[in-house]
Design a protein around this motif. Structure first.
Motif, PDB file in Angstrom:
ATOM      1  N   ILE A 167      13.664   1.727  13.330  1.00  0.00           N
ATOM      2  CA  ILE A 167      12.314   2.161  12.882  1.00  0.00           C
ATOM      3  C   ILE A 167      12.473   3.607  12.657  1.00  0.00           C
ATOM      4  CG2 ILE A 167       9.995   2.468  13.227  1.00  0.00           C
ATOM      5  CD1 ILE A 167      10.086  -0.217  14.742  1.00  0.00           C
ATOM      6  N   GLU A 168      13.211   4.339  13.603  1.00  0.00           N
ATOM      7  CA  GLU A 168      12.987   5.705  13.452  1.00  0.00           C
ATOM      8  C   GLU A 168      14.066   6.133  12.339  1.00  0.00           C
ATOM      9  OE1 GLU A 168      14.458   7.020  17.398  1.00  0.00           O
ATOM     10  OE2 GLU A 168      12.366   6.715  18.205  1.00  0.00           O
ATOM     11  N   GLU A 169      15.154   5.403  12.330  1.00  0.00           N
ATOM     12  CA  GLU A 169      16.205   5.965  11.094  1.00  0.00           C
ATOM     13  C   GLU A 169      15.799   5.239   9.891  1.00  0.00           C
ATOM     14  OE1 GLU A 169      18.633   7.893  11.597  1.00  0.00           O
ATOM     15  OE2 GLU A 169      17.886   8.177  13.637  1.00  0.00           O
ATOM     16  N   LYS A 170      14.576   4.776   9.702  1.00  0.00           N
ATOM     17  CA  LYS A 170      14.045   4.122   8.572  1.00  0.00           C
ATOM     18  C   LYS A 170      15.123   3.026   7.779  1.00  0.00           C
ATOM     19  CE  LYS A 170      11.009   8.112   7.443  1.00  0.00           C
ATOM     20  NZ  LYS A 170      11.204   8.726   8.592  1.00  0.00           N
TER      21      LYS A 170
ATOM     22  N   GLN B 155      11.561  -1.500   8.463  1.00  0.00           N
ATOM     23  CA  GLN B 155      10.087  -1.379   8.777  1.00  0.00           C
ATOM     24  C   GLN B 155       9.811  -2.091  10.159  1.00  0.00           C
ATOM     25  OE1 GLN B 155      10.097  -2.019   5.186  1.00  0.00           O
ATOM     26  NE2 GLN B 155      10.382   0.030   4.715  1.00  0.00           N
TER      27      GLN B 155
END
Length: 110
Positions: free
Chosen positions: A95-98, A101
């Motif tokens: 999620i943080e590194e996209k 989602q």
């Protein structure tokens, strides 16, 4: 006599891919498998094909202090395997590194 309107919509037994709750979303599945005793293996499958799995694996191994590898499965494709129960950490990383989602990540296991 009135006819039943629900039966006129769609054939529930049709072999179309757009039927059902899937709606075309590709999910990333994070699973845990118990090996022996307290040992476990976390697998990640369904990552987008454009991602560089070697870079992701290298970063995860370094940040989570565990070993891991990439396994090629016949029906699943490329699967990441990491030692230990790393489900929450991997989900947060994706999620943080996209890379993915939150709604498209499915975490399986106890």
């Amino acid at each position: 006599m009135s006819s039943i309107q629900n039966l006129n919509s769609a054939d529930p037994f049709a072999e179309e891919s757009n039927l059902g709750g899937d709606s075309g979303i590709s999910y990333v599945h994070i699973r845990i498998f118990q090996r022996s005793g307290r040992k476990a293996v976390t697998t990640v499958e369904g990552l987008p094909p454009k991602t560089d799995l070697k870079k992701i694996l290298k970063h995860l191994k370094k940040s989570l202090n565990c070993n891991g590898n990439i396994v090629v499965e016949e029906n699943l494709g490329m699967v990441l395997q990491l030692q230990g129960d790393q489900r929450k950490e991997i989900a947060n990383f994706l999620i943080e590194e996209k890379i993915s989602q939150k709604p498209s990540i499915k975490i399986h296991g106890f």
